[in-house]
Design an enzyme around this catalytic site. Structure first.
Site, PDB file in Angstrom:
ATOM      1  N   HIS A 163       0.821  -1.213   0.000  1.00 47.75           N
ATOM      2  CA  HIS A 163       0.000   0.000   0.000  1.00 47.75           C
ATOM      3  C   HIS A 163       0.860   1.269   0.000  1.00 47.75           C
ATOM      4  O   HIS A 163       0.366   2.349   0.274  1.00 47.75           O
ATOM      5  CB  HIS A 163      -0.949   0.009   1.208  1.00 47.75           C
ATOM      6  CG  HIS A 163      -2.057  -0.993   1.104  1.00 47.75           C
ATOM      7  ND1 HIS A 163      -3.161  -0.991   1.922  1.00 47.75           N
ATOM      8  CD2 HIS A 163      -2.242  -2.032   0.257  1.00 47.75           C
ATOM      9  CE1 HIS A 163      -3.974  -1.995   1.585  1.00 47.75           C
ATOM     10  NE2 HIS A 163      -3.427  -2.644   0.591  1.00 47.75           N
ATOM     11  N   CYS A 171       3.940  11.964  -8.656  1.00 49.45           N
ATOM     12  CA  CYS A 171       3.183  12.900  -9.474  1.00 49.45           C
ATOM     13  C   CYS A 171       1.746  12.400  -9.628  1.00 49.45           C
ATOM     14  O   CYS A 171       1.513  11.216  -9.824  1.00 49.45           O
ATOM     15  CB  CYS A 171       3.832  13.019 -10.848  1.00 49.45           C
ATOM     16  SG  CYS A 171       3.036  14.262 -11.887  1.00 49.45           S
ATOM     17  N   CYS A 179       5.778  14.643 -17.302  1.00 46.26           N
ATOM     18  CA  CYS A 179       5.319  13.536 -16.462  1.00 46.26           C
ATOM     19  C   CYS A 179       4.180  12.822 -17.168  1.00 46.26           C
ATOM     20  O   CYS A 179       3.014  13.069 -16.871  1.00 46.26           O
ATOM     21  CB  CYS A 179       4.890  14.035 -15.090  1.00 46.26           C
ATOM     22  SG  CYS A 179       6.286  14.458 -14.059  1.00 46.26           S
ATOM     23  N   CYS A 218       4.813  18.179  -7.682  1.00 48.98           N
ATOM     24  CA  CYS A 218       5.760  17.299  -8.362  1.00 48.98           C
ATOM     25  C   CYS A 218       6.985  18.123  -8.767  1.00 48.98           C
ATOM     26  O   CYS A 218       6.840  19.164  -9.404  1.00 48.98           O
ATOM     27  CB  CYS A 218       5.096  16.686  -9.590  1.00 48.98           C
ATOM     28  SG  CYS A 218       6.252  15.871 -10.703  1.00 48.98           S
ATOM     29  N   CYS A 221       7.107  18.405 -12.921  1.00 45.98           N
ATOM     30  CA  CYS A 221       6.159  19.136 -13.776  1.00 45.98           C
ATOM     31  C   CYS A 221       5.355  20.192 -13.021  1.00 45.98           C
ATOM     32  O   CYS A 221       4.633  20.973 -13.635  1.00 45.98           O
ATOM     33  CB  CYS A 221       5.209  18.160 -14.468  1.00 45.98           C
ATOM     34  SG  CYS A 221       3.970  17.474 -13.378  1.00 45.98           S
TER      35      CYS A 221
HETATM   36 ZN   LIG Z   1       4.906  15.478 -12.475  1.00 43.59          ZN
END
Ligand SMILES: [Zn+2]
Length: 326
Positions: A163, A171, A179, A218, A221
């Site tokens: 998990h 991301c 991404c 992220c 990006c």
């Molecule tokens: Zn990203």
């Protein structure tokens, strides 16, 4: 003899009878636990050295100060977790999601600073003594992880955190470069790899309980980052880190499954029970309570239930394994 004395004596006798009955039950339970632990130790360390797969859940981390979600007084909480613990809820309002749900539940100091319990340490010892041993966990607390906790944890090749793990990020975007879908499914980031601002905000939120001013992003990006944890509206193959292929293979090769501290409420345990029935292999359950009668193979599990705290039972198993191997 005055009536009052007689009544007192009768009450005393009754107390003694109840105490004797309780210790008899206790002794019976101990004998049964010893027998079942002996069977598991034989599977792990006997002449044939068959690999055993441990499937662990929240009950294992109670002794580390992390509460189980689905048992006892916190049972209501589980509905909150299943409602909130989704990509859908995260996308809807990322900042609120992090501040009201994710950080207080999974990244608060008491979770982040938790140490492996005697149960984790014992399992690590078993895995080190018998390299055929495998551990798959539904916990995201990282307490099994040798990379974090040294010899108190299980080494990577023998461990899958199915998990995910709280405190790591990925991301949330799946679409165009940089991404694209593949990057979003394969990459993950330590807090130190996020922007300095995001890392500092997360650190402050965890240690001081402050609110995040913005959700983490992220680093590639700039879109919202999700925690590296399997959310309720995702499949096990949603991210490379969850290693769905690895545990799937282990379920095909292990000689027995030992469940520890799980309430059998997630797909991982359901799949393990289905697979064990298909393959006709033994299953054991180490837990405080009997497994629910409604689950797959409940009869076998209840027959092989080892009742007690994981932090008491697993060290006993580790000693048995060590003795057999020495
Ligand atoms: Zn990203």
């Amino acid at each position: 003899m005055p009536k009052k004395r007689v009544r007192e004596e009768e009450e005393e006798e009754e107390d003694v009878r109840v105490a004797v009955e309780a210790s008899r039950r206790e002794a019976k339970l101990l004998v049964r636990n010893e027998k079942l632990l002996g069977e598991i130790a034989e599977l792990i360390a006997g002449k044939e050295r068959k690999g055993v797969l441990f499937v662990t859940g929240a009950g294992l981390s109670c002794a580390s100060g992390i509460a189980a979600f689905r048992t006892g007084e916190e049972a209501v909480w589980s509905r909150h977790v299943t409602d909130m613990g989704t990509r859908k809820a995260l996308r809807k309002d990322p900042l609120k999601w992090y501040n009201e749900f994710w950080v207080p539940t999974f990244e608060a100091a008491k979770v982040r600073d938790a140490r492996p319990s005697a149960a984790h340490t014992a399992l690590a010892k078993i895995a080190a003594l018998a390299p055929e041993t495998r551990v798959v966990t539904q916990n995201v607390d990282g307490l099994h992880c040798a990379r974090k906790h040294g010899s108190e944890g299980v080494e990577d090749p023998q461990l899958v955190e199915a998990h995910g793990r709280a405190g790591l990020y990925r991301c949330l975007r799946s679409g165009e470069a940089p991404c694209d879908e593949e990057a979003a499914r394969n990459d993950w980031y330590e807090p130190s790899e996020l922007s300095a601002e995001d890392a500092a905000n997360l650190e402050k939120a965890a240690s001081e309980g402050t609110q995040l001013p913005a959700p983490p992003r992220c680093p590639k990006c700039g879109s919202v980052a999700a925690p590296l944890a399997l959310l309720f509206d995702e499949c096990y193959d949603a991210h490379f880190f969850f290693e769905a292929d690895a545990w799937d293979g282990w379920m095909d090769s292990a000689a027995a499954f030992v469940f520890v501290g799980t309430s059998f409420a997630v797909e991982l345990t359901r799949e393990a029970l289905r697979r064990s029935r298909e393959r006709g292999i033994p299953v054991y359950d180490i837990n405080l309570v009997m497994p629910p009668p409604t689950i797959t193979r409940a009869d076998v599990l209840r027959h092989n239930a080892i009742l007690g705290k994981a932090e008491d039972i697993l060290p006993k198993l580790a000693s048995l394994v060590e003795r057999k191997l020495s």
